[in-house]
Design a protein around this motif. Structure first.
Motif, PDB file in Angstrom:
ATOM      1  N   ARG A   9       0.828  -1.208   0.000  1.00  0.00           N
ATOM      2  CA  ARG A   9       0.000   0.000   0.000  1.00  0.00           C
ATOM      3  C   ARG A   9       0.863   1.258   0.000  1.00  0.00           C
ATOM      4  O   ARG A   9       0.605   2.192  -0.751  1.00  0.00           O
ATOM      5  CB  ARG A   9      -0.930   0.014   1.211  1.00  0.00           C
ATOM      6  N   GLN A  10       1.889   1.279   0.834  1.00  0.00           N
ATOM      7  CA  GLN A  10       2.743   2.461   0.923  1.00  0.00           C
ATOM      8  C   GLN A  10       3.497   2.693  -0.379  1.00  0.00           C
ATOM      9  O   GLN A  10       3.642   3.823  -0.831  1.00  0.00           O
ATOM     10  CB  GLN A  10       3.719   2.341   2.092  1.00  0.00           C
ATOM     11  N   MET A  11       3.978   1.605  -1.005  1.00  0.00           N
ATOM     12  CA  MET A  11       4.672   1.730  -2.278  1.00  0.00           C
ATOM     13  C   MET A  11       3.739   2.351  -3.317  1.00  0.00           C
ATOM     14  O   MET A  11       4.124   3.277  -4.040  1.00  0.00           O
ATOM     15  CB  MET A  11       5.165   0.368  -2.768  1.00  0.00           C
ATOM     16  N   ALA A  12       2.517   1.858  -3.387  1.00  0.00           N
ATOM     17  CA  ALA A  12       1.551   2.388  -4.355  1.00  0.00           C
ATOM     18  C   ALA A  12       1.243   3.853  -4.065  1.00  0.00           C
ATOM     19  O   ALA A  12       1.185   4.675  -4.984  1.00  0.00           O
ATOM     20  CB  ALA A  12       0.278   1.554  -4.333  1.00  0.00           C
ATOM     21  N   MET A  13       1.058   4.197  -2.801  1.00  0.00           N
ATOM     22  CA  MET A  13       0.743   5.581  -2.439  1.00  0.00           C
ATOM     23  C   MET A  13       1.923   6.510  -2.729  1.00  0.00           C
ATOM     24  O   MET A  13       1.727   7.642  -3.172  1.00  0.00           O
ATOM     25  CB  MET A  13       0.375   5.680  -0.960  1.00  0.00           C
ATOM     26  N   ASP A  14       3.143   6.028  -2.504  1.00  0.00           N
ATOM     27  CA  ASP A  14       4.330   6.843  -2.793  1.00  0.00           C
ATOM     28  C   ASP A  14       4.487   7.081  -4.286  1.00  0.00           C
ATOM     29  O   ASP A  14       4.824   8.185  -4.714  1.00  0.00           O
ATOM     30  CB  ASP A  14       5.597   6.171  -2.252  1.00  0.00           C
ATOM     31  N   LEU A  15       4.253   6.034  -5.075  1.00  0.00           N
ATOM     32  CA  LEU A  15       4.406   6.152  -6.521  1.00  0.00           C
ATOM     33  C   LEU A  15       3.246   6.920  -7.156  1.00  0.00           C
ATOM     34  O   LEU A  15       3.425   7.595  -8.163  1.00  0.00           O
ATOM     35  CB  LEU A  15       4.503   4.766  -7.162  1.00  0.00           C
ATOM     36  N   TYR A  16       2.055   6.801  -6.575  1.00  0.00           N
ATOM     37  CA  TYR A  16       0.852   7.376  -7.179  1.00  0.00           C
ATOM     38  C   TYR A  16       0.055   8.179  -6.160  1.00  0.00           C
ATOM     39  O   TYR A  16      -0.969   7.724  -5.655  1.00  0.00           O
ATOM     40  CB  TYR A  16      -0.012   6.285  -7.822  1.00  0.00           C
ATOM     41  N   PRO A  17       0.492   9.400  -5.860  1.00  0.00           N
ATOM     42  CA  PRO A  17      -0.252  10.229  -4.901  1.00  0.00           C
ATOM     43  C   PRO A  17      -1.674  10.546  -5.381  1.00  0.00           C
ATOM     44  O   PRO A  17      -2.517  10.960  -4.596  1.00  0.00           O
ATOM     45  CB  PRO A  17       0.601  11.496  -4.782  1.00  0.00           C
ATOM     46  N   GLU A  18      -1.955  10.293  -6.656  1.00  0.00           N
ATOM     47  CA  GLU A  18      -3.309  10.502  -7.193  1.00  0.00           C
ATOM     48  C   GLU A  18      -4.330   9.639  -6.458  1.00  0.00           C
ATOM     49  O   GLU A  18      -5.496  10.013  -6.355  1.00  0.00           O
ATOM     50  CB  GLU A  18      -3.367  10.154  -8.691  1.00  0.00           C
ATOM     51  N   ILE A  19      -3.893   8.498  -5.963  1.00  0.00           N
ATOM     52  CA  ILE A  19      -4.807   7.603  -5.249  1.00  0.00           C
ATOM     53  C   ILE A  19      -5.415   8.342  -4.061  1.00  0.00           C
ATOM     54  O   ILE A  19      -6.631   8.338  -3.875  1.00  0.00           O
ATOM     55  CB  ILE A  19      -4.073   6.325  -4.791  1.00  0.00           C
ATOM     56  N   GLU A  20      -4.574   9.003  -3.292  1.00  0.00           N
ATOM     57  CA  GLU A  20      -5.071   9.756  -2.139  1.00  0.00           C
ATOM     58  C   GLU A  20      -5.722  11.065  -2.569  1.00  0.00           C
ATOM     59  O   GLU A  20      -6.782  11.431  -2.056  1.00  0.00           O
ATOM     60  CB  GLU A  20      -3.933  10.025  -1.161  1.00  0.00           C
ATOM     61  N   ARG A  21      -5.112  11.745  -3.507  1.00  0.00           N
ATOM     62  CA  ARG A  21      -5.628  13.040  -3.954  1.00  0.00           C
ATOM     63  C   ARG A  21      -7.055  12.923  -4.464  1.00  0.00           C
ATOM     64  O   ARG A  21      -7.882  13.794  -4.228  1.00  0.00           O
ATOM     65  CB  ARG A  21      -4.733  13.623  -5.050  1.00  0.00           C
ATOM     66  N   PHE A  22      -7.354  11.867  -5.205  1.00  0.00           N
ATOM     67  CA  PHE A  22      -8.687  11.689  -5.766  1.00  0.00           C
ATOM     68  C   PHE A  22      -9.568  10.795  -4.900  1.00  0.00           C
ATOM     69  O   PHE A  22     -10.638  10.366  -5.322  1.00  0.00           O
ATOM     70  CB  PHE A  22      -8.603  11.129  -7.189  1.00  0.00           C
TER      71      PHE A  22
END
Length: 89
Positions: A9-22
Motif C-alpha cells: 500500500r505504501q509503495m503504491a501511495m508513494d508512486l501514485y499520490p493521485e490515489i489519495e488526492r482523488f
C-alpha cells in the motif's frame, strides 16, 4: 522476504499520490495459489484490479524497477478518472 500489505500500500501511495488526492479506495491481497498480489482500486460500485506476481513486486519494491506496475496503475487511475469524471487535473 515477502512484502506485506502495508508495504505494498505504501509503495503504491508513494508512486501514485493521485490515489489519495482523488480519494480512490485501495485494497491489497496476497493470493497464495498464484503467488501474486492483487491490488484493487475502487470508488463506490466501480473497481479495477491488477495482479502482479510476488517476485515482480519484490523487484519493484527493492530495485525500483516498476515499469509493469506503473503501466497497470496508471491504466487503473486513468480508467477511474475517465469513468467517474471526478479527477480534475
Amino acid at each position: 522476504m515477502r512484502l506485506n500489505d502495508s508495504q505494498i500500500r505504501q509503495m503504491a501511495m508513494d508512486l501514485y499520490p493521485e490515489i489519495e488526492r482523488f480519494n480512490i479506495g485501495m485494497s491489497t491481497q496476497f493470493n497464495e495459489e498464484q503467488d501474486a498480489w492483487i491490488i484493487t482500486l475502487e470508488d463506490g460500485s466501480n473497481s479495477l484490479s491488477t495482479h502482479m506476481d510476488s517476485s515482480y513486486v519484490s523487484s519493484c519494491f527493492n530495485e525500483h524497477n516498476c515499469v509493469y506496475f506503473t503501466n497497470q496503475m496508471m491504466n487503473v487511475i486513468d480508467n477511474y478518472c475517465s469513468e467517474s469524471g471526478t479527477c480534475s487535473i
